[in-house]
Enzyme design. Structure first.
Site, PDB file in Angstrom:
ATOM      1  N   TYR A  24      13.993  -6.060  -1.487  1.00  0.00           N
ATOM      2  CA  TYR A  24      14.259  -4.635  -1.680  1.00  0.00           C
ATOM      3  C   TYR A  24      15.692  -4.423  -2.159  1.00  0.00           C
ATOM      4  O   TYR A  24      16.039  -3.380  -2.693  1.00  0.00           O
ATOM      5  CB  TYR A  24      13.969  -3.862  -0.381  1.00  0.00           C
ATOM      6  CG  TYR A  24      13.776  -2.386  -0.578  1.00  0.00           C
ATOM      7  CD1 TYR A  24      12.860  -1.889  -1.491  1.00  0.00           C
ATOM      8  CD2 TYR A  24      14.513  -1.476   0.157  1.00  0.00           C
ATOM      9  CE1 TYR A  24      12.679  -0.532  -1.668  1.00  0.00           C
ATOM     10  CE2 TYR A  24      14.340  -0.114  -0.007  1.00  0.00           C
ATOM     11  CZ  TYR A  24      13.423   0.355  -0.914  1.00  0.00           C
ATOM     12  OH  TYR A  24      13.249   1.703  -1.089  1.00  0.00           O
ATOM     13  N   LYS A  31      18.736   3.902   0.173  1.00  0.00           N
ATOM     14  CA  LYS A  31      17.847   4.764   0.964  1.00  0.00           C
ATOM     15  C   LYS A  31      18.487   5.127   2.305  1.00  0.00           C
ATOM     16  O   LYS A  31      18.324   6.240   2.798  1.00  0.00           O
ATOM     17  CB  LYS A  31      16.486   4.107   1.178  1.00  0.00           C
ATOM     18  CG  LYS A  31      15.675   3.959  -0.096  1.00  0.00           C
ATOM     19  CD  LYS A  31      15.296   5.293  -0.696  1.00  0.00           C
ATOM     20  CE  LYS A  31      14.338   5.120  -1.865  1.00  0.00           C
ATOM     21  NZ  LYS A  31      13.896   6.389  -2.436  1.00  0.00           N
ATOM     22  N   ILE A  62       3.773   2.154  -2.407  1.00  0.00           N
ATOM     23  CA  ILE A  62       2.797   2.739  -3.321  1.00  0.00           C
ATOM     24  C   ILE A  62       3.160   2.267  -4.730  1.00  0.00           C
ATOM     25  O   ILE A  62       4.336   2.153  -5.064  1.00  0.00           O
ATOM     26  CB  ILE A  62       2.844   4.284  -3.281  1.00  0.00           C
ATOM     27  CG1 ILE A  62       2.561   4.799  -1.881  1.00  0.00           C
ATOM     28  CG2 ILE A  62       1.852   4.895  -4.263  1.00  0.00           C
ATOM     29  CD1 ILE A  62       2.722   6.302  -1.746  1.00  0.00           C
ATOM     30  N   THR A  64       4.126   2.900  -8.087  1.00  0.00           N
ATOM     31  CA  THR A  64       4.689   3.995  -8.879  1.00  0.00           C
ATOM     32  C   THR A  64       5.599   3.395  -9.938  1.00  0.00           C
ATOM     33  O   THR A  64       5.880   2.189  -9.928  1.00  0.00           O
ATOM     34  CB  THR A  64       5.528   4.953  -8.009  1.00  0.00           C
ATOM     35  OG1 THR A  64       6.652   4.236  -7.497  1.00  0.00           O
ATOM     36  CG2 THR A  64       4.718   5.538  -6.862  1.00  0.00           C
ATOM     37  N   ALA A  66       8.773   3.836 -10.062  1.00  0.00           N
ATOM     38  CA  ALA A  66       9.971   3.379  -9.356  1.00  0.00           C
ATOM     39  C   ALA A  66       9.741   2.045  -8.650  1.00  0.00           C
ATOM     40  O   ALA A  66      10.645   1.217  -8.557  1.00  0.00           O
ATOM     41  CB  ALA A  66      10.430   4.430  -8.359  1.00  0.00           C
TER      42      ALA A  66
END
Length: 131
Positions: A24, A31, A62, A64, A66
């Protein structure tokens, strides 16, 4: 009961803001910072004349635009399906429903919170076969 009308801001975040998530990378720090800013804004904008509620939604992985840059996203989704309380991945629609709730008057008493929409994955412990 009476409630005054207010505006709402919702930021999207991820479990990597508070836990180590392999691959990540810098997004975990980003975040984490986003959540802190949202919580601070919730305080600063809560009273008159602003009356703005600020919250975060922490979604499970999910597919997406991004998330395309996250290495092993498929493995992350597989792990969620195997280990989350609901034993499945969440959908973009489920995340959208929570964001819509936070934008509405039904959530008029909710501010400064991070709501997890991850099927219960974020509170599970124990070893993972993926990482």
């Amino acid at each position: 009961s009476s409630s005054s009308s207010s505006s709402s801001i919702t930021a999207l975040t991820y479990l990597g803001s508070t836990k180590v998530v392999p691959n990540y990378n810098i997004m975990g720090s980003a975040k984490s910072s986003l959540e802190n800013i949202a919580h601070t804004l919730a305080y600063e904008l809560s009273s008159f004349p602003h009356s703005v509620r600020v919250n975060c939604v922490s979604a499970g992985p999910i597919s997406t635009m991004a998330s395309r840059g996250i290495v092993n996203l498929g493995d992350m989704k597989k792990d969620v399906k195997e280990r989350s309380m609901l034993r499945r991945n969440i959908t973009g629609e489920e995340v959208g429903n929570v964001v819509a709730f936070l934008a509405g008057e039904e959530s008029g008493g909710v501010t400064g919170q991070t709501i997890f929409v991850d099927g219960g994955y974020g509170v599970m412990g124990g070893p993972s076969s993926v990482y």
